[in-house]
Design a protein around this motif. Structure first.
Motif, PDB file in Angstrom:
ATOM      1  N   ILE A 186       0.831  -1.098   0.099  1.00 23.59           N
ATOM      2  CA  ILE A 186       0.139  -0.051  -0.160  1.00 23.59           C
ATOM      3  C   ILE A 186       0.928   1.156   0.128  1.00 23.59           C
ATOM      4  O   ILE A 186       0.617   2.120  -0.905  1.00 23.59           O
ATOM      5  CB  ILE A 186      -0.912   0.032   1.241  1.00 23.59           C
ATOM      6  N   ILE A 187       1.866   1.152   0.863  1.00 25.08           N
ATOM      7  CA  ILE A 187       2.693   2.288   0.810  1.00 25.08           C
ATOM      8  C   ILE A 187       3.457   2.549  -0.481  1.00 25.08           C
ATOM      9  O   ILE A 187       3.744   3.620  -0.795  1.00 25.08           O
ATOM     10  CB  ILE A 187       3.782   2.290   2.080  1.00 25.08           C
ATOM     11  N   SER A 188       3.835   1.453  -1.019  1.00 26.41           N
ATOM     12  CA  SER A 188       4.764   1.736  -2.177  1.00 26.41           C
ATOM     13  C   SER A 188       4.026   2.239  -3.355  1.00 26.41           C
ATOM     14  O   SER A 188       4.530   2.742  -4.195  1.00 26.41           O
ATOM     15  CB  SER A 188       5.138   0.115  -2.364  1.00 26.41           C
ATOM     16  N   MET A 189       2.636   2.139  -3.456  1.00 22.34           N
ATOM     17  CA  MET A 189       1.740   2.564  -4.199  1.00 22.34           C
ATOM     18  C   MET A 189       1.577   3.849  -4.179  1.00 22.34           C
ATOM     19  O   MET A 189       0.857   4.670  -5.144  1.00 22.34           O
ATOM     20  CB  MET A 189       0.430   1.753  -4.294  1.00 22.34           C
ATOM     21  N   ASN A 190       1.508   4.574  -3.044  1.00 18.26           N
ATOM     22  CA  ASN A 190       1.652   5.892  -2.617  1.00 18.26           C
ATOM     23  C   ASN A 190       0.379   6.665  -3.274  1.00 18.26           C
ATOM     24  O   ASN A 190       0.382   7.568  -3.938  1.00 18.26           O
ATOM     25  CB  ASN A 190       2.926   6.703  -3.436  1.00 18.26           C
ATOM     26  N   PRO A 191      -0.690   6.184  -2.611  1.00 20.22           N
ATOM     27  CA  PRO A 191      -2.069   6.536  -3.264  1.00 20.22           C
ATOM     28  C   PRO A 191      -2.397   7.948  -2.284  1.00 20.22           C
ATOM     29  O   PRO A 191      -1.604   8.269  -1.371  1.00 20.22           O
ATOM     30  CB  PRO A 191      -3.068   5.542  -2.569  1.00 20.22           C
ATOM     31  N   ALA A 204      -2.692  -0.634  13.764  1.00 20.37           N
ATOM     32  CA  ALA A 204      -1.340  -0.539  13.552  1.00 20.37           C
ATOM     33  C   ALA A 204      -0.716  -0.119  12.321  1.00 20.37           C
ATOM     34  O   ALA A 204      -0.026   0.395  11.863  1.00 20.37           O
ATOM     35  CB  ALA A 204      -0.432  -1.578  14.291  1.00 20.37           C
ATOM     36  N   GLY A 205      -1.243  -1.049  11.191  1.00 19.85           N
ATOM     37  CA  GLY A 205      -1.018  -0.934   9.994  1.00 19.85           C
ATOM     38  C   GLY A 205      -1.335   0.369   9.216  1.00 19.85           C
ATOM     39  O   GLY A 205      -0.704   1.227   8.650  1.00 19.85           O
ATOM     40  N   TYR A 206      -2.554   0.886   9.699  1.00 25.37           N
ATOM     41  CA  TYR A 206      -3.126   2.030   9.348  1.00 25.37           C
ATOM     42  C   TYR A 206      -2.246   3.216   9.844  1.00 25.37           C
ATOM     43  O   TYR A 206      -2.113   4.270   9.063  1.00 25.37           O
ATOM     44  CB  TYR A 206      -4.681   2.229   9.916  1.00 25.37           C
ATOM     45  N   GLN A 207      -1.756   3.113  10.879  1.00 24.72           N
ATOM     46  CA  GLN A 207      -1.105   4.181  11.430  1.00 24.72           C
ATOM     47  C   GLN A 207       0.464   4.311  10.820  1.00 24.72           C
ATOM     48  O   GLN A 207       0.881   5.364  10.475  1.00 24.72           O
ATOM     49  CB  GLN A 207      -0.765   3.907  13.010  1.00 24.72           C
ATOM     50  N   GLN A 208       0.739   3.085  10.263  1.00 19.73           N
ATOM     51  CA  GLN A 208       2.252   3.041   9.525  1.00 19.73           C
ATOM     52  C   GLN A 208       1.857   3.496   8.348  1.00 19.73           C
ATOM     53  O   GLN A 208       2.875   4.345   7.726  1.00 19.73           O
ATOM     54  CB  GLN A 208       2.404   1.377   9.338  1.00 19.73           C
ATOM     55  N   ILE A 209       0.688   3.435   7.705  1.00 19.78           N
ATOM     56  CA  ILE A 209       0.469   4.135   6.263  1.00 19.78           C
ATOM     57  C   ILE A 209       0.332   5.766   6.624  1.00 19.78           C
ATOM     58  O   ILE A 209       0.867   6.466   5.886  1.00 19.78           O
ATOM     59  CB  ILE A 209      -0.948   3.854   5.697  1.00 19.78           C
TER      60      ILE A 209
END
Length: 335
Positions: A131-136, A151-156
């Motif tokens: 998700i992060i690599s796609m940089n939406p 935790a994943g949402y916060q990482q994003i």
């Protein structure tokens, strides 16, 4: 994978859907006043020219929104690249006409057909790195998935990508509000108003067809198969659906409960609505359970399968889900 999704969803709902549906006590609420207001606004919007629309957009952005968790998000413009992490979000985004803006969806997003062509970013366990690599420009998360994904949402967010957590709608009114909120966040408020208007019209149509039923049928709704049969009781979304069509839920406990086949036989429902499809030939399988030959629903061939996605995904197809349940319970009203 379908079985895993349905079992996961049932487990999550058993935890989350224990609060009362806001409109459940109003059995025949048609939402006429709200529909009229939405129609009036839609008429105004439809009469504006493109220049007026551009001015409205300029006045709207930048905007600051607050999501279901209270987190504030500031948008400089409507997001042009979007990732959805739950099927209900995906269906809403497509219904708003954001086909091109949606760059990826979760593995379970299978409607509309175009969703199957989108990049996939995981199931209950999101692929945060991807998700992060796609940089939406926007990620639409969901309150239902927070227990495993917070935790994943916060990482994003920490990567500088806005995350909007969508509310877990507990009734029709909250579903309408959710669609409107996503419409606002994506610059599609007019489209969202039209989707809601159409849903309300469908709900009114279904309620009207079941309004004259004199003897309510006793219904049980199964969302998983033996050995762990889960059924919705009071203060659930399904209870609101049954209330709207004037049917009686044989389950009187609150929330989602596990029930034994013996208890179903004891309750002797007039109709059994089956909302799981991972068992081959599920209708005959249910009918052949020990003791079920004596149940009214089995004797009168009123064991009916309904697509669980229509009622479990709180999005634009929810009104269709209401209609499908109504047809299953009162087929005579739709002849």
């Amino acid at each position: 994978m379908k079985k895993m999704w349905q079992l996961w969803l049932t487990a999550v709902l058993a935890v989350l859907l224990l609060t009362a549906c806001g409109g459940a006590d109003d059995n025949k609420d048609k939402g006429t006043d709200n529909n009229a207001a939405t129609t009036e606004q839609s008429d105004k919007d439809n009469g504006s020219d493109s220049e007026a629309s551009e001015d409205a957009d300029a006045a709207t952005y930048p905007m600051t929104l607050k999501d279901a968790t209270g987190v504030e998000i500031t948008l400089e413009k409507a997001p042009e690249t979007i990732i959805s992490t739950l099927p209900s979000n995906t269906e809403i985004l497509f219904a708003l006409g954001l086909d091109d803006e949606i760059v990826a969806v979760d593995d379970y997003s299978d409607y509309p057909e175009d969703a199957l062509e989108k990049e996939k970013i995981g199931d209950m366990n999101l692929n945060i790195e991807k998700i992060i690599s796609m940089n939406p420009e926007m990620v639409f998360g969901h309150e239902m998935s927070l227990p495993g994904s917070e935790a994943g949402y916060q990482q994003i967010r920490d990567a500088g990508i806005p995350v909007y957590i969508v509310k877990n709608a507990m009734n029709f009114d909250e579903t309408y509000s959710t669609i409107e909120a996503i419409g606002e966040a994506t610059g599609k408020s007019e489209e969202a108003a039209k989707v809601v208007e159409d849903m309300k019209a469908k709900v009114e149509e279904v309620v009207a067809k079941t309004d004259d039923i004199e003897t309510p049928k006793r219904v049980i709704v199964e969302t998983s198969d033996v050995p762990e049969i889960y059924v919705p009781g009071k203060n659930t979304f399904m209870q609101e659906i049954l209330d709207k069509i004037g049917a009686e839920n044989v389950v009187t406990e609150d929330g989602w409960i596990m029930i034994s086949p013996e208890e179903i036989v004891k309750q002797n429902p007039d109709v059994m609505v089956i909302m799981h499809d991972y068992t081959p030939d599920v209708i005959n399988s249910v009918k052949k359970r020990d003791g079920f030959a004596d149940i009214t629903a089995v004797k009168e061939d009123q064991v009916v399968q309904v697509d669980s996605n229509l009622t479990s995904r709180t999005g634009p197809r929810l009104a269709e889900g209401l209609e499908e349940v109504a047809k299953a319970v009162y087929p005579e009203a739709f002849k």
